[in-house]
Design a protein around this motif. Structure first.
Motif, PDB file in Angstrom:
ATOM      1  N   TYR A 223       0.971  -1.561  -0.221  1.00 57.80           N
ATOM      2  CA  TYR A 223      -0.584  -0.215  -0.320  1.00 57.80           C
ATOM      3  C   TYR A 223       0.622   1.260  -0.295  1.00 57.80           C
ATOM      4  O   TYR A 223       0.546   2.048   1.462  1.00 57.80           O
ATOM      5  N   PRO A 224       1.333   1.826  -1.086  1.00 55.60           N
ATOM      6  CA  PRO A 224       2.511   2.739  -1.269  1.00 55.60           C
ATOM      7  C   PRO A 224       2.316   4.307  -1.012  1.00 55.60           C
ATOM      8  O   PRO A 224       2.280   5.132  -0.951  1.00 55.60           O
ATOM      9  N   GLU A 225       0.592   4.044  -0.681  1.00 55.36           N
ATOM     10  CA  GLU A 225      -0.002   5.029  -1.236  1.00 55.36           C
ATOM     11  C   GLU A 225       0.128   5.685   1.006  1.00 55.36           C
ATOM     12  O   GLU A 225      -0.825   6.914   0.544  1.00 55.36           O
ATOM     13  N   ALA A 226       0.108   5.281   1.493  1.00 58.44           N
ATOM     14  CA  ALA A 226      -0.337   5.037   3.183  1.00 58.44           C
ATOM     15  C   ALA A 226       1.247   5.172   3.441  1.00 58.44           C
ATOM     16  O   ALA A 226       2.104   4.662   3.175  1.00 58.44           O
ATOM     17  N   ALA A 227       1.510   6.205   5.053  1.00 59.80           N
ATOM     18  CA  ALA A 227       2.363   6.059   5.541  1.00 59.80           C
ATOM     19  C   ALA A 227       2.531   5.133   6.400  1.00 59.80           C
ATOM     20  O   ALA A 227       1.755   5.235   7.393  1.00 59.80           O
ATOM     21  N   LEU A 228       2.698   3.958   5.872  1.00 57.11           N
ATOM     22  CA  LEU A 228       1.934   2.683   7.239  1.00 57.11           C
ATOM     23  C   LEU A 228       3.799   2.349   7.984  1.00 57.11           C
ATOM     24  O   LEU A 228       5.036   1.647   7.480  1.00 57.11           O
ATOM     25  N   LYS A 229       4.322   2.914   9.617  1.00 61.85           N
ATOM     26  CA  LYS A 229       5.914   3.401   9.534  1.00 61.85           C
ATOM     27  C   LYS A 229       5.037   2.217  10.571  1.00 61.85           C
ATOM     28  O   LYS A 229       6.596   1.601  11.222  1.00 61.85           O
ATOM     29  N   ARG A 230       3.893   2.342  11.746  1.00 57.74           N
ATOM     30  CA  ARG A 230       3.811   1.627  13.163  1.00 57.74           C
ATOM     31  C   ARG A 230       2.696   0.967  13.148  1.00 57.74           C
ATOM     32  O   ARG A 230       2.007   0.892  11.881  1.00 57.74           O
TER      33      ARG A 230
END
Length: 383
Positions: free
Chosen positions: A141-148
């Motif tokens: 899901y490159p459109e979302a910032a999924l850091k945690r």
């Protein structure tokens, strides 16, 4: 619709070096009996089915027996993977299991594809969210910032809410995480890269019920968001916490009654405190001889061979701690300050006093120390 919420079976975990496989099998048999006796429609297992990524053959046997028993008792089963599970191994043959109404959800893309069930009030959509390690899913899901982990669950819950809104009816979410408001537990070993971070409770707004796993003690974060805890005690810190599962009823409007159902404890845990002689000789402790025992010894000096001696009375003594009743306060000075201007003999005496919790050298020991330093001094002079 009647739902039984359980989690964190940890098939294969040991307890201070002892296998828990037989005890867990007994508890899971009792879980099957609850399903049969209370007419449960759906059983939810919220992650950490296995304790590790490479379960032994006998551990698969425990899982197979439990799932077969639940199916034969008439329940649909929904299982998700946790951070201790290997998603690939747990999900092996999931397509075949689905034919028997055992839904094992381990693939990331399954999070917003519900298992849809029906009762007299209409559909109930069960969304199983497998444990989603951010580093392993963010490329999807490159459109979302999924850091945690909180970012990932926030993202997938948004998708779940959209899907549930389009389908209509009632909904349930199953997730394995550390939600804000959950009491910590020292038995949960975080073996994931980056760790399991906190997830805000508001992340789970929307569904009629949220079945959580990861915390080993039961917890109610809100009326509709709960942890069931583990079915066995996996730590002495959990000794006073009940073991069981949540029995949840959904009615036409959504969440109805919620009831706690106790499960048996095959061998209870107890922490006993006293001197070694007290624990070995006092009749007051006879009732604990078949329990798991954590012994806290209050002897001023740690007794020799304490564990084997305790195990002669308490066969299941698994943990030993020395906590002397008399302690010695060294103050707040540094070690260098404490030994400043002291002789070598005084330093040794102080060390013995420290490690013995206030008891310095005996007369015989002091004489040995004097002789030793005198011999050293004599060698120095003769050089």
């Amino acid at each position: 619709m009647r739902i039984l919420h359980t989690s964190d079976w940890h098939v294969g975990r040991t307890f201070h070096g002892h296998s828990t496989t037989e005890a867990l099998g007994t508890v899971l048999d009792a879980l099957v009996a609850v399903v049969r006796e209370r007419s449960v429609d759906v059983v939810l297992v919220a992650g950490d089915v296995f304790d590790g990524a490479t379960p032994a053959a006998e551990h698969y046997g425990v899982l197979e027996r439990a799932l077969s028993g639940l199916h034969e008792a008439g329940a649909v089963v929904v299982v998700t993977s946790g951070n201790h599970d290997s998603a690939a191994r747990l999900g092996f043959q999931a397509e075949f299991a689905r034919l028997a109404d055992v839904h094992v959800i381990t693939r990331p893309e399954q999070h917003d594809v519900p298992v849809t069930l029906h009762d007299e009030h209409g559909p109930v959509h069960v969304y199983g969210i497998p444990y989603l390690e951010p580093s392993l899913v963010r490329h999807r899901y490159p459109e979302a910032a999924l850091k945690r982990h909180a970012d990932v669950l926030g993202f997938v819950m948004d998708r779940v809410r959209v899907d549930a809104g389009q389908r209509g009816g009632r909904s349930i979410v199953v997730s394995h995480c550390f939600a804000t408001g959950a009491a910590g537990s020292d038995v949960e070993r975080d073996i994931t890269a980056g760790g399991l971070d906190f997830v805000p409770l508001t992340t789970f707004d929307g569904p009629d019920y949220v079945a959580l796993g990861h915390i080993h003690g039961r917890a109610t974060l809100s009326d509709r968001v709960r942890y069931s805890g583990a079915p066995l005690h996996y730590s002495f810190s959990e000794a006073d916490k009940p073991r069981g599962a949540w029995l949840v009823d959904l009615d036409a409007a959504g969440l109805g009654a919620v009831e706690w159902v106790d499960l048996p404890v095959p061998r209870r845990l107890v922490r006993l405190t006293g001197t070694l002689d007290e624990l070995l000789l006092s009749p007051d402790y006879a009732e604990f001889e078949d329990n798991w025992v954590a012994a806290v010894l209050t002897d001023d000096v740690r007794p020799l061979d304490a564990m084997p001696r305790l195990q002669r009375r308490f066969r299941w003594c698994a943990l030993l701690e020395h906590r002397p009743a008399t302690t010695h306060d060294d103050g707040r000075e540094t070690y260098g300050a404490r030994i400043d201007q002291k002789s070598d003999v005084e330093i040794v005496a102080g060390f013995l006093e420290h490690v013995r919790n206030g008891r310095g050298p005996s007369a015989a020991e002091a004489e040995l120390v004097d002789d030793a330093f005198a011999a050293v001094a004599a060698r120095e002079v003769s050089r």
